[in-house]
Design a protein around this motif. Structure first.
Motif, PDB file in Angstrom:
ATOM      1  N   UNK A 196      45.850   8.444  -0.824  1.00 40.45           N
ATOM      2  CA  UNK A 196      47.116   8.320  -1.953  1.00 40.45           C
ATOM      3  C   UNK A 196      48.042   6.773  -1.531  1.00 40.45           C
ATOM      4  N   UNK A 197      48.155   7.177  -0.022  1.00 41.48           N
ATOM      5  CA  UNK A 197      49.201   6.140   0.550  1.00 41.48           C
ATOM      6  C   UNK A 197      48.597   4.632   0.743  1.00 41.48           C
ATOM      7  N   UNK A 256      41.728   7.012  -8.677  1.00 43.50           N
ATOM      8  CA  UNK A 256      40.437   6.120  -7.306  1.00 43.50           C
ATOM      9  C   UNK A 256      40.460   7.448  -5.921  1.00 43.50           C
ATOM     10  N   UNK A 257      41.648   7.875  -5.447  1.00 37.18           N
ATOM     11  CA  UNK A 257      41.946   8.565  -3.866  1.00 37.18           C
ATOM     12  C   UNK A 257      40.491  10.172  -4.558  1.00 37.18           C
ATOM     13  N   UNK A 258      41.389  10.950  -5.667  1.00 34.56           N
ATOM     14  CA  UNK A 258      40.720  12.178  -6.309  1.00 34.56           C
ATOM     15  C   UNK A 258      39.117  11.570  -6.320  1.00 34.56           C
ATOM     16  N   UNK A 259      38.807  10.657  -7.528  1.00 37.23           N
ATOM     17  CA  UNK A 259      37.528  10.547  -7.642  1.00 37.23           C
ATOM     18  C   UNK A 259      36.341  10.100  -6.476  1.00 37.23           C
ATOM     19  N   UNK A 287      41.446   2.690   0.952  1.00 41.45           N
ATOM     20  CA  UNK A 287      41.839   4.129   0.447  1.00 41.45           C
ATOM     21  C   UNK A 287      40.350   5.054   0.281  1.00 41.45           C
ATOM     22  N   UNK A 288      39.440   4.046   0.197  1.00 37.77           N
ATOM     23  CA  UNK A 288      37.873   4.784  -0.659  1.00 37.77           C
ATOM     24  C   UNK A 288      37.373   4.969   0.356  1.00 37.77           C
TER      25      UNK A 288
END
Length: 304
Positions: A88-89, A95-98, A157-158
């Motif tokens: 999340x940061x 995108x993070x949830x996906x 992040x991904x």
């Protein structure tokens, strides 16, 4: 629709709420304390119910094999949760949830290879569509290389979110196996009974809390000062986590883990909406085709 589908949809709503509240605290506290709040504020809800069941049915038998699976599940859950909050940061919420929902692919493969959980052909097609939908949603992002390379481009992040997906896939199976062993070791419990769900959830949550508390005391003891200021949001995180955990344990006790994971992909669509409404992540408009494929894939999984 089958009961497990309704339970999974319930976990989606609870998990979306939990992640959104946790996302609101990422700039204020460390990822370990953010995860700690999830488990520590679940225990006050679980403890009196566990005491009731122990007084009614006696202390459940806890075998070494059950304890081993529960410890592995707790470590996987902690690690996956911390990685998602770290994601999340470095990336937007949607995108993070996906990316962390790519776990459906890992779950399907791990289930076939190690746990004799083989989805039907129609369900496999649905899982594939869900995965393609996630790729299309990634193409809709603003940052990254142009063209189709965008589909498989991962920023920091991904990468964190995909690592979270893999670790939580392992959590799904170890937690389900721990629940099965608990029921086998205690004849008065039935796998889908509320009592077995509460006991299994309580032990894993207690282990999570103890491990993270010790870690924070040894490495970041000053972080606990934030609890007095953020406790209302932490209570909400804990309550949403409780609802999510209980419905998830119940759902996977009724069907294949891969089926539950595929239907829970709808969280990606909810993350897109929240990202647009709350955090003004306008790039999500280009991710609508991916959302459509997700919904189609989940429909096939349910029919399969």
């Amino acid at each position: 629709m089958p009961l497990w589908v309704w339970l999974t949809l319930g976990t989606v709503l609870a998990q979306t709420a939990r992640n959104a509240i946790a996302r609101s605290m990422v700039e204020e506290i460390s990822a370990p304390l953010n995860s700690w709040a999830r488990y520590a504020f679940m225990l006050p809800w679980l403890f009196p119910v566990v005491i009731f069941f122990v007084m009614r049915s006696g202390m459940p038998h806890v075998s070494p094999s059950y304890l081993a699976y529960a410890v592995i599940a707790a470590i996987c859950q902690i690690t996956g949760g911390v990685l998602l909050i770290m994601a999340f940061k470095h990336s937007n919420f949607a995108q993070s949830v996906i990316f962390h929902k790519l776990g459906v692919v890992f779950i399907a493969v791990i289930g076939v290879l190690f746990f004799q959980e083989s989805p039907s052909r129609l369900a496999w097609l649905g899982i594939l569509l869900c995965s393609v939908g996630i790729v299309l949603m990634n193409i809709g992002r603003e940052l990254g290389p142009s063209g189709w390379r965008q589909a498989f481009h991962l920023d920091r992040g991904g990468v964190l979110a995909v690592m979270c997906a893999l670790i939580l896939a392992c959590f799904n199976f170890t937690a389900k196996r721990s629940l099965q062993i608990l029921v086998q070791d205690n004849p008065h419990l039935q796998e889908a009974s509320f009592e077995s769900l509460i006991l299994a959830c309580f032990l894993v949550t207690a282990l999570d809390t103890v491990i993270l508390t010790l870690y924070l005391l040894l490495r970041h003891s000053g972080q606990f000062r934030h609890v007095c200021r953020l406790w209302p949001r932490m209570v909400m995180v804990g309550t949403a986590s409780l609802a999510n955990s209980l419905m998830w344990f119940w759902a996977v006790s009724l069907t294949l883990v891969a089926y539950v994971a595929a239907v829970s992909q709808i969280e990606s669509a909810l993350a897109v909406l929240l990202g647009l409404i709350i955090w003004r992540e306008h790039e999500v408009w280009r991710q609508i085709p991916g959302v459509a494929l997700l919904i189609g894939g989940m429909t096939l999984v349910i029919l399969g």
